[in-house]
Every structure is written in C-alpha cells, then in structure tokens.
Design a protein around this motif. Structure first.
Motif, PDB file in Angstrom:
ATOM      1  N   SER A 177       0.847  -1.191   0.000  1.00  0.00           N
ATOM      2  CA  SER A 177       0.000   0.000   0.000  1.00  0.00           C
ATOM      3  C   SER A 177       0.880   1.238   0.000  1.00  0.00           C
ATOM      4  N   SER A 178       0.693   2.120  -0.986  1.00  0.00           N
ATOM      5  CA  SER A 178       1.472   3.363  -1.049  1.00  0.00           C
ATOM      6  C   SER A 178       0.763   4.342  -1.973  1.00  0.00           C
ATOM      7  N   SER A 179       1.184   5.600  -1.922  1.00  0.00           N
ATOM      8  CA  SER A 179       0.643   6.611  -2.828  1.00  0.00           C
ATOM      9  C   SER A 179       1.668   7.722  -3.011  1.00  0.00           C
ATOM     10  N   GLU A 191       1.577   4.445 -10.998  1.00  0.00           N
ATOM     11  CA  GLU A 191       2.209   3.676  -9.928  1.00  0.00           C
ATOM     12  C   GLU A 191       2.276   2.199 -10.292  1.00  0.00           C
ATOM     13  N   ASP A 193       3.354  -1.694  -8.520  1.00  0.00           N
ATOM     14  CA  ASP A 193       3.815  -2.578  -7.452  1.00  0.00           C
ATOM     15  C   ASP A 193       4.471  -3.784  -8.090  1.00  0.00           C
ATOM     16  N   VAL A 220       8.312   1.296  -3.690  1.00  0.00           N
ATOM     17  CA  VAL A 220       7.444   2.368  -4.142  1.00  0.00           C
ATOM     18  C   VAL A 220       7.945   2.802  -5.511  1.00  0.00           C
ATOM     19  N   GLY A 233      10.751   1.674   0.618  1.00  0.00           N
ATOM     20  CA  GLY A 233      10.272   2.319   1.824  1.00  0.00           C
ATOM     21  C   GLY A 233      10.243   1.316   2.961  1.00  0.00           C
ATOM     22  N   SER A 257       8.257   5.823   9.874  1.00  0.00           N
ATOM     23  CA  SER A 257       8.192   5.348   8.493  1.00  0.00           C
ATOM     24  C   SER A 257       8.992   6.266   7.588  1.00  0.00           C
ATOM     25  N   ALA A 260       6.813   4.799   3.617  1.00  0.00           N
ATOM     26  CA  ALA A 260       5.753   3.837   3.947  1.00  0.00           C
ATOM     27  C   ALA A 260       4.693   4.504   4.810  1.00  0.00           C
ATOM     28  N   SER A 262       1.659   5.054   4.232  1.00  0.00           N
ATOM     29  CA  SER A 262       0.374   4.373   4.219  1.00  0.00           C
ATOM     30  C   SER A 262       0.217   3.507   5.465  1.00  0.00           C
ATOM     31  N   SER A 275       3.418   8.377   0.505  1.00  0.00           N
ATOM     32  CA  SER A 275       4.694   7.754   0.847  1.00  0.00           C
ATOM     33  C   SER A 275       5.873   8.349   0.081  1.00  0.00           C
ATOM     34  N   THR A 287      11.375   9.450  -1.147  1.00  0.00           N
ATOM     35  CA  THR A 287      10.491   9.009  -0.077  1.00  0.00           C
ATOM     36  C   THR A 287      10.205  10.133   0.921  1.00  0.00           C
TER      37      THR A 287
END
Length: 384
Positions: A177-179, A191, A193, A220, A233, A257, A260, A262, A275, A287
C-alpha cells in the motif's frame, strides 16, 4: 497472579484479533458433520454529537478531512448509525484446518456489506485477508471511536497476505500500500507494485509487560513505459502494555516510516499520508518520512465499569517535497494530526456494552493552517 492475568488478557486479545472477533464476548458454537462451527457477531449503535465542525465518518468516527481552517464551519451536528455491526463464521476441520469469513456494513460509505476477514490457516501458515502482520493491538488504548487514535501501531487494518507464525514470531508477504504526491493534477502518476510488502513481527509478554515490535519493507515505484523508477520504503513500530496493578494498565506505541506512510496510522486526511513523490528535475522517486506515538491508560473500576484515556499524534516531514515540488503543491497536506479520547464503559450484563466518549481532534497543515474540534460519542453493543 498479576502476571498470569496479563498473559491471559494478551493471549485473548491476540486470538480475537487474528480470528477477527475482537469485541466478542462469545459465539454460537455447534458441530456440523465433522466440523466445529462458530457463528459470532454483534449489533452496535454509534451516535455522535460534533460540538464544532461536522467531522463524522460512517460509524461516527472522527475525521481529519476539512479540520484545518474550520473556524467558520457550522457547529452542532448529530448523527447515528449501525454500520459497525458485524457477523462472522468460523469452521475448523478434524485435521485442524481453520477457515474464517467475516463482514460488517461499513462498505461504500456505510450500509453495504464489507469483507473484513476471509482466510484459512493450518500449522502456522495463513493465507487470505486478515489483519496485516504489520499491526499490533498490544499498546492500543480502548476507544469507542472505531478508527481510534492517530499513531497506533502499523496499518491497523486488514490486507491480503501469506503468513507464517512460529511461537511469538510471524512473517508475511502482503499486498503493498502506497501513494504519491502529484505536482500536476492533469497527469496521473502510473504507480507500479513489482513486489509484495515484506513484514516481520515479534509479539510476546514477560512478567507484567506485554510487547510487540515489527518491521516492514516495500517498493514504491512508477512506470510510464519510457521511465521506470522506484525506491524502497520501510516502517517500524514498538508497542507495549504494562499492568501497574490489577486495576490499572499503561500502554503506548511509537512508530517511524520512510517511504511507507500508508502504514503510519491516521497520518493523512483520515488514514495514511503519501509515501513518496517524483522529483520533477530528475524523475527519481523520493520518499517521505513521518513518525507517530500514543500513550494511554485503562482503569478497571469493577462491576463491568472502566475508564480509558488516550492521546495520539502523527507528524509527517514535508520539507523536501516542499522544496522540490513547490510550497503550493503540499500546502494543504496534513503535517500533524493529534487526538485526545477519554471514555467511560459499562457492561450491565454479559454480552452488552454501553459507553460515552469525549474527543478533541487537532490538525495542522504544511502551510500553517490549523483547526480543532470537540466531539461526544455514544455506543451500545450487543454481542452474540
């Protein structure tokens, strides 16, 4: 005696969390063929009165969205719903294979069935959707707010995963999970993964102390077809709960974090902050770091009555993003979220809980805009 009581409480809490039955006093158990079956759940009313601006989400939890700069917002808002109500089924085969499926009604903004847990486990191997392994409830203070304090340990939610547990250690591969922060709203960052998130957690107790520590690492990245960039991350947390007397506990969490966020609980509008961002000059993935903490106490008054008081906060470091993307891009991002929650709970009879809670929420954005709000919650829960 005190040590044994704490160990039993921690084991019960951990088991309830793993099975997705936290808050349950029991279950309707029976045998179907060779299977041991259990059906469990509860009906719950949540009601809220927002003294200041309307900050209620479904389940009447407090929201950080729109909190900064709320001085001129309309005041005095009441609402109630039963969306937190849930139902679950657990089945265990003669060979020891356990399957758990559970849902509640918080889906699609409230009122629609939402899948919470759907997994199987055997001999320490778990596969499916349940609490992220990068989560612990050991250091959490009990709140009526379903979303609880910012700064609680890890994701505080469920993820699809493959997990292996041996004694107090557990390891998992999970859906990441990231943005990204986007400096151009007309262009979508593609994005990507490429790898699962990797987690490891230790959770145990010693004497009057229960503790948990975990680490998470994930990739990420983005891929435009012409450019493919990524960074790693990571996140970590430490949680602890100390039984001071048979009546009083003190508990808390600390989290950090970098790339990370998220997994930095309630660090954004409501849950995780961004993130990373893409450096417009180099195209590199940069990051964003953050940290959080909670502290609280639980006081058992006897007779099914208790008082719980907790404070939590998270802060995200936007300095580099502000320099590289420009102040206007991140001006409205939440830099600091905090909350104080204090409640009184009463169980007049087994399987029934009633409570009232006061909340004070506060937020400050990167540009210095801030705001706060006071709220009162009421809950009534009937378990089966």
């Amino acid at each position: 005696m005190q040590s044994n009581k704490l160990r039993m409480a921690i084991r019960a809490t951990a088991a309830a969390a793993v099975l997705g039955v936290a808050g349950q006093a029991g279950a309707v158990s029976f045998t179907a063929g060779d299977y041991d079956m259990a059906v469990y759940g509860y009906a719950r009313l949540n009601a809220s009165y927002d003294i200041d601006s309307d900050q209620a989400l479904s389940t009447r939890s407090g929201s950080y969205a729109g909190l900064a700069g709320n001085d001129d917002a309309a005041e005095g808002h009441f609402g109630a719903d039963a969306f937190q109500s849930r139902i679950g089924v657990k089945a265990t085969s003669p060979e020891g294979v356990m399957v758990n499926v559970e849902g509640d009604f918080r889906g699609s903004g409230g009122g629609s069935l939402r899948l919470r847990h759907a997994y199987g486990s055997y001999m320490g191997i778990l596969a499916g959707q349940t609490w992220s392994n990068f989560t612990s409830f050991v250091g959490n203070t009990s709140t009526l707010d379903f979303d609880s304090l910012p700064g609680n340990a890890g994701l505080q939610s469920r993820s699809t995963q493959l997990r292996y547990t041996t004694g107090p250690l557990s390891f998992s591969l999970e859906q990441p999970s990231s943005s990204f922060v986007n400096d151009d709203p007309l262009v979508t960052i593609p994005e990507k993964d490429s790898l699962p998130a990797l987690t490891a957690r230790l959770e145990d107790s010693a004497g009057g102390l229960a503790y948990s520590a975990a680490v998470l690492a994930h990739q990420v990245g983005y891929d435009t077809g012409d450019e493919d960039e990524s960074s790693f991350g990571f996140g970590t947390f430490l949680s602890a709960k100390m039984s001071v007397t048979d009546m009083i506990t003190i508990q808390g969490n600390v989290s950090y974090s970098d790339g990370a966020n998220s997994y930095l609980y309630r660090s954004g509008d409501n849950f995780g902050a961004a993130s990373a961002y893409v450096d417009p000059a180099s195209g590199d993935v940069e990051t964003i770091s953050g940290y959080g903490a909670t502290i609280g106490t639980g006081i058992n008054l006897g007779g099914g009555r208790s008082i719980n008081i907790g404070y939590g906060m998270v802060e995200v470091d936007w300095d580099d993003a502000e320099d590289d993307l420009g102040a206007a891009v991140v001006a409205d991002e939440s830099e600091t979220n905090s909350a104080v929650m204090a409640n009184y709970k009463w169980s007049p009879v087994k399987n029934v809980m009633m409570g009232v809670e006061y909340q004070f929420l506060s937020r400050e954005n990167v540009d210095g805009t801030d705001g706060d709000a006071s709220r009162i919650l009421f809950a009534s829960q009937y378990n089966f």
